[in-house]
Design an enzyme around this catalytic site. Structure first.
Site, mmCIF file in Angstrom:
data_model
loop_
_atom_site.group_PDB
_atom_site.id
_atom_site.type_symbol
_atom_site.label_atom_id
_atom_site.label_comp_id
_atom_site.label_asym_id
_atom_site.label_seq_id
_atom_site.Cartn_x
_atom_site.Cartn_y
_atom_site.Cartn_z
ATOM 1 N N LYS A 68 -4.001 -2.134 12.613
ATOM 2 C CA LYS A 68 -3.842 -2.602 11.439
ATOM 3 C C LYS A 68 -3.842 -3.959 11.259
ATOM 4 O O LYS A 68 -3.418 -4.778 12.375
ATOM 5 C CB LYS A 68 -2.575 -2.146 10.649
ATOM 6 C CG LYS A 68 -2.544 -2.584 9.121
ATOM 7 C CD LYS A 68 -1.038 -1.982 8.733
ATOM 8 C CE LYS A 68 -0.943 -2.388 7.132
ATOM 9 N NZ LYS A 68 0.511 -1.844 6.529
ATOM 10 N N SER A 91 4.019 3.049 3.932
ATOM 11 C CA SER A 91 2.630 2.459 4.293
ATOM 12 C C SER A 91 2.066 3.326 5.413
ATOM 13 O O SER A 91 0.825 3.069 5.871
ATOM 14 C CB SER A 91 2.378 0.958 4.576
ATOM 15 O OG SER A 91 2.452 0.470 3.111
ATOM 16 N N SER A 104 -0.192 1.030 2.488
ATOM 17 C CA SER A 104 -1.127 -0.024 2.474
ATOM 18 C C SER A 104 -2.083 0.022 3.811
ATOM 19 O O SER A 104 -2.990 -0.408 3.873
ATOM 20 C CB SER A 104 -0.123 -1.488 2.820
ATOM 21 O OG SER A 104 0.428 -1.553 3.747
HETATM 22 N N1 GLN Z 1 3.805 0.583 -1.249
HETATM 23 C C1 GLN Z 1 5.159 -0.085 -0.982
HETATM 24 C C2 GLN Z 1 5.022 -1.358 -1.223
HETATM 25 O O1 GLN Z 1 3.923 -1.825 -1.835
HETATM 26 C C3 GLN Z 1 5.063 0.136 0.893
HETATM 27 C C4 GLN Z 1 4.235 -0.857 1.409
HETATM 28 C C5 GLN Z 1 4.337 -0.646 2.769
HETATM 29 O O2 GLN Z 1 5.258 0.143 3.256
HETATM 30 N N2 GLN Z 1 3.934 -1.728 3.543
HETATM 31 O O3 GLN Z 1 5.864 -2.340 -0.990
#
Ligand code: GLN
Length: 503
Positions: free
Chosen positions: A79, A178, A154
């Protein structure tokens, strides 16, 4: 099946016996990328030359009789918020568009040492804020099962790359879901390890008390192999745990007789789609048939988890992202009148709208006069959420829930409504607040799209989750299915022309 559709442990067999070279494996992945990346867009950067060099080194090591580890010669995606020395690490943000880190994250060093070969840096929501990969400065990643849908986020690029055969495994980060939510949307295995289990050194911080790095793989065995490589204490991360790391492959036993599973009713309430509910329920029945005891339970503070998270995570983000000011590295706006104007312009132009929204939310929650009412209160509720889990684990070995309330949604569907986007993490967020390990594994299909089952365990019980996931995998074939996109005519033709690569 092509070399791109196999797991790391299957490829390891071919590689160590000399039936396929690391170079052939790497080339097959590059061809796959060539054939489908236009449609999937899983990567921000593809490190073609590095991949071929690393593969050649793996081949040389094998030929000279060196000991070959299970990940030697295996193509991997990382990532783009995990730093890689000499390879651009952008966090999918304009503010870091040209940032080339001078060092590797600990996990990257560990994977290089284990012989993993970098294919590229995977797309993501900017600074890991989002659930759809649509908040990337470089444009969205598409779901390989249906390119009109999101891959989740994400870590959407990491999940899509593994699902589409553009990498054998990938690393993502999970602050509120994410890893697990995109794993669920793309039909792959995703694990968020216990907070502290994997070093965060070199992970660009979003919300430091919640962030955790973990793997995406095609099956549970690969998940255990990658965990073996990345887990363990790191003196460079002060929150890294010194808990001993077991050999996770020892958990790969199909016997789950007598294991006690709790099914928290708060995860099955309104908002859960019918298709997801049915797939999850049949997986629960399957686990019971295999000898686990299943009982409904309650985690009463679950309904406060989302609001708690959306105070704590933005608060930490507003502090962590203060370092992007255009002074020492990253984007700097031009035409500023003075120093303060330069800050403002740089941050306005450098960050996308979702990141700016989070910074504003977090700064507000931390500001004098509101700190006690919002941030401090959220910390107290976080404690209550942790206690719910502690109580449940007095009685159960693991909890079983859906990973996400729906299958992957359409691109653009939630883009204009941040709140509805936030709701797609409702099942994953409580786990981060409590620092627990959780695994997402495919438990069925609905509307032609994969459905994820979430298994949550007590701290450091990753092995228990792998054992349950492995048992499920033994009696289903969901992990063997591949998205239709990877079966393009072009690909079939390539395979006919290159029968040596076919397995
Ligand atoms: N979707 C969640 C957020 O936007 C979690 C994101 C993540 O786990 N990095 O904060």
């Amino acid at each position: 099946m092509s070399l791109c559709d196999l797991t790391a442990h299957e490829l390891h067999k071919l590689f160590s016996s000399g039936e396929a070279s690391a170079t052939e494996i790497a080339e097959a992945h590059l061809e796959r990328i060539e054939a489908i990346e236009q449609e999937v867009r899983a990567y921000v950067t593809v490190t073609r030359d590095r991949l071929l060099e690393a593969a050649a080194a793996a081949d040389k090591a094998r030929q000279s009789g060196e000991v070959i580890g299970p990940l030697t010669g295996i193509p991997m995606a990382i990532k783009d918020n995990i730093v890689t020395q000499g390879v651009k690490t952008t966090c999918a943000s304009r503010i870091l568009e040209n940032f080339i880190p001078p060092y590797n994250a600990t996990v990257v060093d560990r994977l290089y040492n284990a012989g993993g070969c970098l294919v590229g840096k995977a797309n993501m929501d900017e600074f890991a804020m989002g659930s759809s990969c649509e908040h990337s400065h470089f444009g969205p990643t598409h779901n390989p099962w249906d390119t009109g849908r999101v891959p989740g986020g994400s870590s959407g690029g990491s999940a899509a790359a593994v699902a589409a055969g553009e990498a054998v495994f990938a690393l993502g980060s999970d602050t509120g879901g994410s890893i697990r939510q995109p794993a669920s949307f793309c039909g792959v295995v995703g694990m968020k390890p216990t907070y502290g289990r994997v070093s965060r050194y070199g992970l660009v911080a979003f919300a430091s008390s919640l962030d955790q790095i973990g793997p995406f793989t095609r099956d549970i065995t690969d998940c255990a192999l990658v965990l073996n490589a990345i887990c363990g204490h790191d003196p460079r991360d002060t929150t890294s745990a010194s808990e001993p790391v077991p050999d996770f492959t020892e958990s790969l036993v199909p016997d789950i007789c007598g294991m006690r599973l709790g099914v928290p009713r708060e995860y099955f309430e309104e908002g859960l789609s019918k298709g997801v509910r049915e797939a999850v329920n049949s997986a629960i029945e399957l686990l019971a048939e295999m000898g686990a005891t299943v009982e409904e339970c309650s985690l009463p503070h679950t309904r406060y988890a989302l609001s708690t998270y959306y105070l704590i995570a933005p608060a930490e983000a507003s502090s962590n992202l203060a370092r992007y000011d255009g002074v020492r590295y990253g984007y700097r706006a031009s035409g500023a009148r003075d120093f303060v104007d330069m800050y403002k312009k740089t941050r306005y132009e450098g960050f996308g709208p979702e990141v700016r929204r989070r910074i504003m939310l977090g700064t507000y929650a931390l500001s004098a006069g509101y700190y006690d009412a919002y941030y401090l209160k959220a910390l107290k509720v976080r404690t209550l959420i942790c206690k719910d889990f502690d109580n449940a684990f007095d009685k159960f070995d693991a909890l079983v829930t859906p990973t996400a309330p729906t299958v992957a949604f359409s691109l653009g569907e939630k883009a204009a409504d941040p709140l509805s986007m936030y709701l797609s993490d409702i099942c994953t967020i409580p786990v981060n607040l409590a620092g627990l390990p959780a695994l997402s594994v495919t438990c069925g299909f609905n509307e032609g799209m994969p459905v994820g089952l979430q298994l949550i365990g007590p701290h450091f019980a990753e092995g228990t989750l792998l054992r349950l996931g492995y048992a499920l995998e033994q009696s289903t074939d969901f992990h063997r299915r591949r998205p239709p996109l990877t079966k393009t005519q072009e690909w079939d033709r390539n395979m006919e022309e290159a029968p040596d690569n076919a397995v």
